[in-house]
Design a protein around this motif. Structure first.
Motif, PDB file in Angstrom:
ATOM      1  N   GLU A 272       0.831  -1.209   0.000  1.00 18.61           N
ATOM      2  CA  GLU A 272       0.000   0.000   0.000  1.00 18.61           C
ATOM      3  C   GLU A 272       0.863   1.255   0.000  1.00 18.61           C
ATOM      4  O   GLU A 272       0.536   2.247  -0.662  1.00 18.61           O
ATOM      5  N   PHE A 275       1.987   1.726  -3.716  1.00 15.70           N
ATOM      6  CA  PHE A 275       0.958   2.252  -4.614  1.00 15.70           C
ATOM      7  C   PHE A 275       0.543   3.668  -4.236  1.00 15.70           C
ATOM      8  O   PHE A 275       0.318   4.514  -5.108  1.00 15.70           O
ATOM      9  N   THR A 276       0.459   3.940  -2.946  1.00 14.47           N
ATOM     10  CA  THR A 276       0.103   5.292  -2.504  1.00 14.47           C
ATOM     11  C   THR A 276       1.175   6.290  -2.912  1.00 14.47           C
ATOM     12  O   THR A 276       0.875   7.408  -3.342  1.00 14.47           O
ATOM     13  N   ARG A 279       0.825   6.982  -6.620  1.00 15.82           N
ATOM     14  CA  ARG A 279      -0.349   7.835  -6.841  1.00 15.82           C
ATOM     15  C   ARG A 279      -0.068   9.291  -6.452  1.00 15.82           C
ATOM     16  O   ARG A 279      -0.478  10.221  -7.156  1.00 15.82           O
ATOM     17  N   SER A 280       0.636   9.484  -5.378  1.00 16.78           N
ATOM     18  CA  SER A 280       0.955  10.848  -4.933  1.00 16.78           C
ATOM     19  C   SER A 280       1.948  11.518  -5.873  1.00 16.78           C
ATOM     20  O   SER A 280       1.879  12.722  -6.114  1.00 16.78           O
ATOM     21  N   VAL A 311      -5.574  -4.306  -1.965  1.00 22.04           N
ATOM     22  CA  VAL A 311      -4.800  -3.054  -2.007  1.00 22.04           C
ATOM     23  C   VAL A 311      -4.581  -2.640  -3.460  1.00 22.04           C
ATOM     24  O   VAL A 311      -4.766  -1.467  -3.832  1.00 22.04           O
ATOM     25  N   LYS A 314      -7.773  -1.392  -5.069  1.00 18.23           N
ATOM     26  CA  LYS A 314      -8.167  -0.086  -4.533  1.00 18.23           C
ATOM     27  C   LYS A 314      -7.372   1.052  -5.156  1.00 18.23           C
ATOM     28  O   LYS A 314      -7.900   2.152  -5.390  1.00 18.23           O
ATOM     29  N   LEU A 315      -6.090   0.810  -5.498  1.00 14.65           N
ATOM     30  CA  LEU A 315      -5.203   1.904  -5.883  1.00 14.65           C
ATOM     31  C   LEU A 315      -4.727   1.865  -7.337  1.00 14.65           C
ATOM     32  O   LEU A 315      -4.096   2.817  -7.795  1.00 14.65           O
ATOM     33  N   HIS A 316      -5.029   0.825  -8.074  1.00 17.52           N
ATOM     34  CA  HIS A 316      -4.597   0.740  -9.470  1.00 17.52           C
ATOM     35  C   HIS A 316      -5.655   1.365 -10.382  1.00 17.52           C
ATOM     36  O   HIS A 316      -6.537   2.091  -9.926  1.00 17.52           O
TER      37      HIS A 316
END
Length: 545
Positions: A272, A275-276, A279-280, A311, A314-316
């Protein structure tokens, strides 16, 4: 005089942990450019892809004006490519002989493992390239060699130098990001391959007989913050599509046991963070996908694996593929080749991924589906092998389990791999069995599976035209193993299609589709189109004007 001008000729690479065939750009050109610019920002680094290098003969003459020319090449897992053709051994040798003056360097898998053109053959060995005109084969890590080349010159640079950690990569990768602006897919569907860790956890047992990843030795990992900094640099350079694909199993990224246990447990919390961070670093990204997932990890750690998969979902971004290496459904062949999982394990892993990722996303594709890999020609194969392979795929259809694609390839025999010494390959009766199996997969299994993955009436969003043949244009969404949509009209290569409507199966590996005009994006227009699928033709104005 030091190094002032270097030309990168990207001959493309395709290996178990890394893809660099357009629209992808892999790490090699970025690391090379970054290593040179970390020493001297004034060094001129030019980039040309091999397709343009072939087409424009002026590049061959211009190459002689540089201090050094590096060819990146190496297909280790041959596939079918749309709109691009990787460099072949004969071409590389011819170019190395013609170019006079600069230091001629070969980098990538071709220099380390060998170069294949098609499955079912023996790869061209690296040492022949040295004999046929190349001055240097970079058998180690490219950033190590080119950093030394810029600092100390060709005589002192060690082409076999291997990284012990990611400290140099973390420094040079962001600096080399701007080389992507010269890639042929830049500004359209360019996908940047991102390295998360190097090697395979199964190195402790030798790994699969045919694979080179375990030969890299003890795995080493990058920190999430360092990966985010590279992504930020690529994003600022204009990249909008990313794939965390350069690793053997994304689920075990961040596992403390990755370098010591054959089956390390997943670490959802670290995943996580990864990926976070991406994304940021790239808040406006359009694609964030993965590649390899080891089904053995999922069946050994089902709870932790499901958390890790959630995870990712949720983030891809949707349309993602978890490529799984079944390789064979024959337990006997699996044992002989030290493969990582058995058919029942892969089947259970497919069920779990479907449970987590089969819901359809905003771009029209399911969020996350498995991809199944088969290799034909492994040592120990028998007639029973092909019956078991077919039964495995029939089970997927009977249970209505979705898989994005089944990749069937004849083994490329690499002299460095154990399979070479074990007598891998196809011939005689086995070749006939292999051909029959491939034909069944493409003509029977694939159309049935495609009709479930992208049924008639599905609206796909954000496709790019990559190749046109005989008035049919083949378009795809950027990402991991994207679905090909065949559109019957003439469109320039690189055309962006905002939305297309699936009208049926075009072939075993693609769907037929028609563009939905921009003025008709309402829900009502799509419903009307679905109701009139039988009548959708170019003459009615739905396909091309």
């Amino acid at each position: 005089m030091g190094l002032e001008k270097l030309l990168i000729v990207d001959g493309y690479n395709d290996e178990p942990g890394g893809l660099g065939v357009p629209p992808y750009i892999d790490v090699y050109p970025r690391y090379i450019a970054g290593a040179l610019w970390s020493v001297d920002k004034s060094i001129r680094v030019d980039y040309v892809d091999v397709d343009r290098f072939r087409e424009n003969k002026n590049w061959l003459y211009r190459a002689s004006t540089y201090d050094a020319v590096v060819f990146i090449a190496g297909v280790v897992v041959p596939g079918r490519y749309i709109g691009a053709r990787p460099a072949e051994p004969e071409e590389l040798i011819m170019w190395a002989k013609i170019i006079e003056g600069p230091l001629k360097i070969l980098a990538g898998p071709a220099a380390k493992w060998g170069l294949g053109v098609r499955g079912g053959s023996i790869a061209y060995p690296p040492w022949k390239f040295k004999r046929e005109g190349f001055d240097v084969l970079v058998t180690g890590d490219v950033e190590e060699y080119f950093l030394d080349l810029a600092l100390y010159g060709a005589e002192k640079a060690d082409p076999g130098s291997v990284r012990e950690d990611y400290s140099i990569v973390d420094k040079v990768a962001p600096l080399g990001a701007r080389i992507v602006k010269h890639h042929p897919s830049y500004g359209r569907n360019l996908v940047a391959e991102i390295e998360t860790y190097r090697g395979c956890a199964r190195w402790v047992s030798g790994g699969c007989s045919f694979c080179v990843e375990p030969l890299r030795g003890r795995p080493i990992q990058r920190r999430p913050e360092a990966i985010a900094r590279e992504v930020e640099a690529l994003y600022r350079a204009g990249v909008l599509h990313f794939r965390l694909g350069r690793q053997a199993d994304i689920l075990v990224y961040g596992s403390p046991a990755l370098d010591s246990e054959e089956w390390p447990p997943p670490n959802p919390r670290e995943l996580e963070k990864l990926f976070t961070g991406v994304r940021s670093a790239a808040p406006g990204l359009r694609v964030l996908h993965i590649d390899n997932v080891n089904p053995g990890t999922i069946v050994r750690y089902p709870v932790a694996s499901e958390k890790a998969l959630k995870v990712i979902v949720k983030l891809h971004t949707p349309g993602d593929v978890a490529a799984m290496g079944l390789e064979t459904a024959d337990p006997k062949v699996a044992r002989i080749n030290n493969l990582n999982t058995h058919p029942e394990d892969v089947l259970e892993a497919v069920r779990i991924v479907n449970r987590v990722g089969a819901a359809r996303g905003w771009n029209g594709m399911p969020h996350l589906l498995p991809g199944i890999n088969f290799i034909l020609g492994l040592p120990g194969e028998r007639s029973e092998t092909y019956r078991l392979n077919r039964e495995f795929l029939e089970t997927l259809l009977n249970e209505r389990l979705l898989v994005r694609r089944v990749n069937v390839r004849r083994i490329l025999v690499l002299p460095v791999a154990r399979a070479y010494r074990m007598g891998a390959g196809l011939g005689g009766k086995r070749e006939k069995l292999a051909s029959s199996f491939v034909k069944w997969v493409r003509s029977v299994f694939d159309p049935k599976m495609l009709s479930m993955v992208a049924p008639r009436g599905t609206v796909l969003r954000g496709l790019w035209v990559e190749e046109c043949v005989d008035s049919i244009c083949y378009s795809r969404q950027p990402g991991s193993y994207p679905l090909i949509a065949a559109v019957k009209c003439r469109l320039p290569r690189g055309t962006f299609l905002d939305r297309v409507l699936v009208t049926g199966v075009h072939s075993g590996r693609s769907v037929e589709a028609v563009p939905v005009p921009l003025s008709r994006h309402s829900k009502r227009s799509v419903v009307e189109a679905v109701a009139n699928l039988e009548g959708l033709t170019g003459e009615r104005g739905w396909m091309c004007s």
